[in-house]
Scaffold this motif. Structure first.
Motif, PDB file in Angstrom:
ATOM      1  N   LEU A  46      -7.480  13.058  -8.017  1.00 53.78           N
ATOM      2  CA  LEU A  46      -6.732  11.969  -8.649  1.00 53.78           C
ATOM      3  C   LEU A  46      -6.062  11.068  -7.609  1.00 53.78           C
ATOM      4  CD1 LEU A  46      -4.997  13.881 -11.594  1.00 53.78           C
ATOM      5  CD2 LEU A  46      -6.881  12.250 -11.775  1.00 53.78           C
ATOM      6  N   PHE A  47      -5.481  11.683  -6.599  1.00 52.30           N
ATOM      7  CA  PHE A  47      -4.767  10.921  -5.580  1.00 52.30           C
ATOM      8  C   PHE A  47      -5.719  10.028  -4.780  1.00 52.30           C
ATOM      9  CE2 PHE A  47      -2.934  10.478  -1.290  1.00 52.30           C
ATOM     10  CZ  PHE A  47      -1.742   9.843  -1.623  1.00 52.30           C
ATOM     11  N   LEU A  48      -6.873  10.589  -4.388  1.00 54.92           N
ATOM     12  CA  LEU A  48      -7.846   9.802  -3.623  1.00 54.92           C
ATOM     13  C   LEU A  48      -8.390   8.640  -4.447  1.00 54.92           C
ATOM     14  CD1 LEU A  48      -9.871  12.551  -1.720  1.00 54.92           C
ATOM     15  CD2 LEU A  48      -8.268  10.899  -0.758  1.00 54.92           C
ATOM     16  N   TYR A  49      -8.600   8.881  -5.734  1.00 52.76           N
ATOM     17  CA  TYR A  49      -9.079   7.789  -6.596  1.00 52.76           C
ATOM     18  C   TYR A  49      -8.008   6.701  -6.722  1.00 52.76           C
ATOM     19  CZ  TYR A  49     -10.474   5.173 -10.717  1.00 52.76           C
ATOM     20  OH  TYR A  49     -10.799   4.154 -11.581  1.00 52.76           O
ATOM     21  N   GLY A  50      -6.755   7.107  -6.833  1.00 51.26           N
ATOM     22  CA  GLY A  50      -5.661   6.130  -6.915  1.00 51.26           C
ATOM     23  C   GLY A  50      -5.578   5.264  -5.668  1.00 51.26           C
ATOM     24  N   THR A  78      -1.711  15.940 -13.099  1.00 45.84           N
ATOM     25  CA  THR A  78      -2.484  17.128 -12.713  1.00 45.84           C
ATOM     26  C   THR A  78      -2.151  18.368 -13.550  1.00 45.84           C
ATOM     27  OG1 THR A  78      -2.719  16.300 -10.449  1.00 45.84           O
ATOM     28  CG2 THR A  78      -3.105  18.638 -10.791  1.00 45.84           C
ATOM     29  N   PRO A  79      -0.869  18.702 -13.783  1.00 45.43           N
ATOM     30  CA  PRO A  79      -0.578  19.892 -14.605  1.00 45.43           C
ATOM     31  C   PRO A  79      -1.115  19.787 -16.028  1.00 45.43           C
ATOM     32  CG  PRO A  79       1.392  19.177 -13.446  1.00 45.43           C
ATOM     33  CD  PRO A  79       0.372  18.117 -13.261  1.00 45.43           C
ATOM     34  N   VAL A  80      -1.106  18.573 -16.576  1.00 53.05           N
ATOM     35  CA  VAL A  80      -1.614  18.367 -17.942  1.00 53.05           C
ATOM     36  C   VAL A  80      -3.115  18.642 -17.990  1.00 53.05           C
ATOM     37  CG1 VAL A  80      -1.921  16.682 -19.796  1.00 53.05           C
ATOM     38  CG2 VAL A  80       0.185  16.674 -18.436  1.00 53.05           C
ATOM     39  N   ILE A  81      -3.863  18.055 -17.025  1.00 51.19           N
ATOM     40  CA  ILE A  81      -5.314  18.276 -16.962  1.00 51.19           C
ATOM     41  C   ILE A  81      -5.623  19.743 -16.681  1.00 51.19           C
ATOM     42  CG2 ILE A  81      -7.416  17.712 -15.673  1.00 51.19           C
ATOM     43  CD1 ILE A  81      -6.297  14.922 -15.236  1.00 51.19           C
ATOM     44  N   GLY A 139       0.813  -1.214   0.000  1.00 53.09           N
ATOM     45  CA  GLY A 139       0.000   0.000   0.000  1.00 53.09           C
ATOM     46  C   GLY A 139       0.845   1.262   0.000  1.00 53.09           C
ATOM     47  N   LEU A 140       1.885   1.283   0.829  1.00 52.86           N
ATOM     48  CA  LEU A 140       2.773   2.453   0.880  1.00 52.86           C
ATOM     49  C   LEU A 140       3.537   2.626  -0.431  1.00 52.86           C
ATOM     50  CD1 LEU A 140       4.195   2.047   4.503  1.00 52.86           C
ATOM     51  CD2 LEU A 140       2.624   3.816   3.699  1.00 52.86           C
ATOM     52  N   LEU A 141       3.985   1.505  -1.005  1.00 54.10           N
ATOM     53  CA  LEU A 141       4.730   1.569  -2.259  1.00 54.10           C
ATOM     54  C   LEU A 141       3.871   2.148  -3.373  1.00 54.10           C
ATOM     55  CD1 LEU A 141       7.324   0.844  -3.861  1.00 54.10           C
ATOM     56  CD2 LEU A 141       6.297  -1.398  -4.280  1.00 54.10           C
ATOM     57  N   TYR A 142       2.656   1.626  -3.510  1.00 58.01           N
ATOM     58  CA  TYR A 142       1.775   2.115  -4.578  1.00 58.01           C
ATOM     59  C   TYR A 142       1.267   3.527  -4.295  1.00 58.01           C
ATOM     60  CZ  TYR A 142       1.716  -2.226  -7.189  1.00 58.01           C
ATOM     61  OH  TYR A 142       2.070  -3.297  -7.965  1.00 58.01           O
ATOM     62  N   ALA A 143       1.165   3.889  -3.024  1.00 57.12           N
ATOM     63  CA  ALA A 143       0.774   5.263  -2.686  1.00 57.12           C
ATOM     64  C   ALA A 143       1.813   6.258  -3.207  1.00 57.12           C
ATOM     65  CB  ALA A 143       0.601   5.407  -1.177  1.00 57.12           C
ATOM     66  N   VAL A 144       3.090   5.863  -3.123  1.00 54.35           N
ATOM     67  CA  VAL A 144       4.162   6.708  -3.676  1.00 54.35           C
ATOM     68  C   VAL A 144       4.030   6.791  -5.196  1.00 54.35           C
ATOM     69  CG1 VAL A 144       6.664   6.922  -3.998  1.00 54.35           C
ATOM     70  CG2 VAL A 144       5.740   6.244  -1.777  1.00 54.35           C
ATOM     71  N   TYR A 145       3.748   5.644  -5.838  1.00 50.68           N
ATOM     72  CA  TYR A 145       3.530   5.654  -7.293  1.00 50.68           C
ATOM     73  C   TYR A 145       2.390   6.589  -7.677  1.00 50.68           C
ATOM     74  CZ  TYR A 145       6.464   1.436  -7.712  1.00 50.68           C
ATOM     75  OH  TYR A 145       7.496   0.538  -7.688  1.00 50.68           O
ATOM     76  N   ILE A 146       1.273   6.489  -6.942  1.00 52.22           N
ATOM     77  CA  ILE A 146       0.098   7.323  -7.217  1.00 52.22           C
ATOM     78  C   ILE A 146       0.429   8.799  -6.996  1.00 52.22           C
ATOM     79  CG2 ILE A 146      -2.242   7.870  -6.440  1.00 52.22           C
ATOM     80  CD1 ILE A 146      -2.088   5.333  -8.093  1.00 52.22           C
ATOM     81  N   LEU A 147       1.201   9.086  -5.945  1.00 48.20           N
ATOM     82  CA  LEU A 147       1.602  10.459  -5.643  1.00 48.20           C
ATOM     83  C   LEU A 147       2.403  11.054  -6.812  1.00 48.20           C
ATOM     84  CD1 LEU A 147       1.627  12.606  -3.308  1.00 48.20           C
ATOM     85  CD2 LEU A 147       3.871  11.686  -2.721  1.00 48.20           C
ATOM     86  N   ILE A 148       3.369  10.282  -7.316  1.00 45.65           N
ATOM     87  CA  ILE A 148       4.201  10.744  -8.433  1.00 45.65           C
ATOM     88  C   ILE A 148       3.363  10.907  -9.692  1.00 45.65           C
ATOM     89  CG2 ILE A 148       6.130  10.130  -9.949  1.00 45.65           C
ATOM     90  CD1 ILE A 148       7.342   8.644  -7.505  1.00 45.65           C
ATOM     91  N   LEU A 149       2.531   9.890  -9.984  1.00 49.06           N
ATOM     92  CA  LEU A 149       1.705   9.930 -11.196  1.00 49.06           C
ATOM     93  C   LEU A 149       0.723  11.097 -11.166  1.00 49.06           C
ATOM     94  CD1 LEU A 149       1.137   8.354 -13.827  1.00 49.06           C
ATOM     95  CD2 LEU A 149      -0.589   7.057 -12.571  1.00 49.06           C
ATOM     96  N   SER A 150       0.087  11.307 -10.008  1.00 50.81           N
ATOM     97  CA  SER A 150      -0.865  12.417  -9.870  1.00 50.81           C
ATOM     98  C   SER A 150      -0.165  13.762 -10.060  1.00 50.81           C
ATOM     99  CB  SER A 150      -1.537  12.376  -8.493  1.00 50.81           C
ATOM    100  OG  SER A 150      -2.248  11.176  -8.318  1.00 50.81           O
ATOM    101  N   SER A 151       1.074  13.856  -9.571  1.00 52.10           N
ATOM    102  CA  SER A 151       1.840  15.100  -9.705  1.00 52.10           C
ATOM    103  C   SER A 151       2.148  15.421 -11.169  1.00 52.10           C
ATOM    104  CB  SER A 151       3.155  14.999  -8.920  1.00 52.10           C
ATOM    105  OG  SER A 151       2.891  14.788  -7.560  1.00 52.10           O
TER     106      SER A 151
END
Length: 320
Positions: A39-43, A19-22, A4-16
Motif C-alpha cells: 500500500l505504501f509503495l503504491y501511494g 492495513t489492519p482492516v485488510i 512529496g514529504l508531506l504526502y508521504a506522511v499522509y500515505i504512511l498514516i493512511l496505510s497504517s
C-alpha cells in the motif's frame, strides 16, 4: 520535495490505518508488513505519477482529470489479470503505470488466497509488481524533473530537450563573468554615437529584441526590435508610457519571459540559454514595481529570507 514529504506522511498514516482492516477482513493469513509495504509503495508511486503529470500539463484541473482517468482505466485493466494470464512482456509494459502494477498484484494476492497461499514479505520480494512500483516511483520523479525543465510555463526560459547530454550542464564553468565582448555595431547611423571611454565596457547588449503576445487570433507587440547597450559604472534609465514594454524588457533580461526574436547578453551570458540564465541570476537582481516583502515577518526576517534566496552563505547572513 516538500510536497512529496508531506504526502508521504499522509500515505504512511493512511496505510497504517487501512492495513489492519485488510489484514483482518480480506487477507487474514497474510503478513501485516507485506500488505503495508504494498500500500505504501503504491501511494508513493501515485504521488510521483501526479508530479509527472503536473509538470507535463502545468494546470491543476487538467492534471487531476487526466490522473483520475488514467488511474481508473489502468486499474480496471488490471482486473483482467484475474480472468486470463497476460504475456510477461505486456504485463511489464503495462506495469509502467502504477495503477496497473498495484491492481495486478492485488489480483495475484487474491488468487493465492483462494489456494491457501498467504502474502508474506518473501512472496512480495519475488514478485515483479513489487519492483515495478519502485521503478515507477523513480521513473515518474525523473520525468517530472525533466518535463519541468523543458516545457515552458507562464514564466521562465526552458532547457533544450537534450540538455542532459551537454557537458556544460553537468560541469559548470567557474570562470569570471568579466569577458571581452565582440564590438560589432548593432545600431544604425541615426543613433547617437557612444563616447570612446565606454568602449569595451558593455555589460548588457540587447540586439533587435522582439516580444509578441498572442491571445487567440489577437497579437500584441510589446517590443518591436529594441537594440540597446548598457555600460558598466553607469545608471541607465529607460523611459516610456504605460504599455511601452519596459516591464517586458526587464522580464526578458531576468529570465521570466522568453523573447519572440532577437538576442541579448549580460556580460558573456546569453539570456536565451537556461544554463546561462542561472549564471546571470547570480550577478543580477530585479526589484519589481510591487511590494514583495512578507507582511507577517519583521524587517530583519525579510532580509534574512531574501539573503537565503540570493545564496548568501548561512554563516555570513548576520554580517550581511
Amino acid at each position: 520535495l516538500s510536497w512529496g514529504l508531506l504526502y508521504a506522511v499522509y500515505i504512511l498514516i493512511l496505510s497504517s490505518f487501512v492495513t489492519p482492516v485488510i489484514n483482518h477482513f480480506l487477507l487474514p493469513t497474510s503478513s501485516f508488513f507485506a500488505i503495508f509495504l504494498l500500500l505504501f509503495l503504491y501511494g508513493i508511486a501515485s504521488i510521483h505519477f501526479c508530479f509527472m503529470l503536473s509538470s507535463l500539463l502545468k494546470k491543476a484541473k487538467a492534471t487531476s482529470s487526466v490522473a483520475f482517468v488514467l488511474t481508473f482505466f489502468f486499474g480496471a485493466l488490471s482486473v483482467t489479470t484475474l480472468i486470463f494470464r497476460m504475456p510477461a512482456p505486456l504485463e511489464w509494459m503495462l506495469s509502467l503505470f502504477c495503477p496497473f502494477a498495484f491492481g495486478a498484484e492485488i489480483s495475484k494476492v487474491t488468487m493465492r488466497q483462494k489456494y491457501g497461499k498467504a502474502l508474506h514479505l518473501s512472496n512480495i520480494l519475488e514478485d515483479s509488481c513489487f519492483y515495478s512500483l519502485i521503478i515507477d516511483s523513480i521513473l515518474y520523479m525523473l520525468l517530472a524533473l525533466y518535463f519541468d525543465k523543458i516545457i515552458p510555463d507562464k514564466y521562465g526560459v526552458p532547457y533544450p530537450p537534450l540538455f542532459f547530454l551537454k557537458k556544460s550542464y553537468w560541469f559548470k564553468s567557474r570562470s569570471s563573468h568579466i569577458h571581452e565582448q565582440s564590438h560589432s555595431n548593432i545600431f544604425s547611423d541615426n543613433v547617437e554615437s557612444v563616447s570612446p571611454e565606454f568602449d569595451a565596457k558593455e555589460s548588457i547588449r540587447i540586439n533587435n529584441i522582439k516580444k509578441t503576445y498572442q491571445v487567440k487570433s489577437m497579437k500584441t507587440e510589446a517590443l518591436r526590435g529594441l537594440s540597446l547597450n548598457i555600460y558598466e559604472g553607469q545608471i541607465t534609465a529607460i523611459l516610456g508610457h504605460s504599455g511601452a514594454g519596459k516591464t517586458t524588457l526587464l522580464n526578458i533580461l531576468s529570465g521570466l519571459s522568453k523573447p519572440s526574436a532577437g538576442s541579448a547578453t549580460i556580460f558573456k551570458y546569453n539570456i536565451t540559454k537556461r544554463e546561462d540564465m542561472e549564471e546571470i541570476r547570480k550577478i543580477s537582481a530585479v526589484c519589481p514595481q510591487f511590494n514583495v516583502q512578507f507582511e507577517f515577518l519583521t524587517v530583519k526576517e525579510n532580509l534574512k529570507t531574501f539573503a537565503k534566496l540570493k545564496g548568501v552563505p548561512a554563516n555570513d547572513i548576520e554580517n550581511e
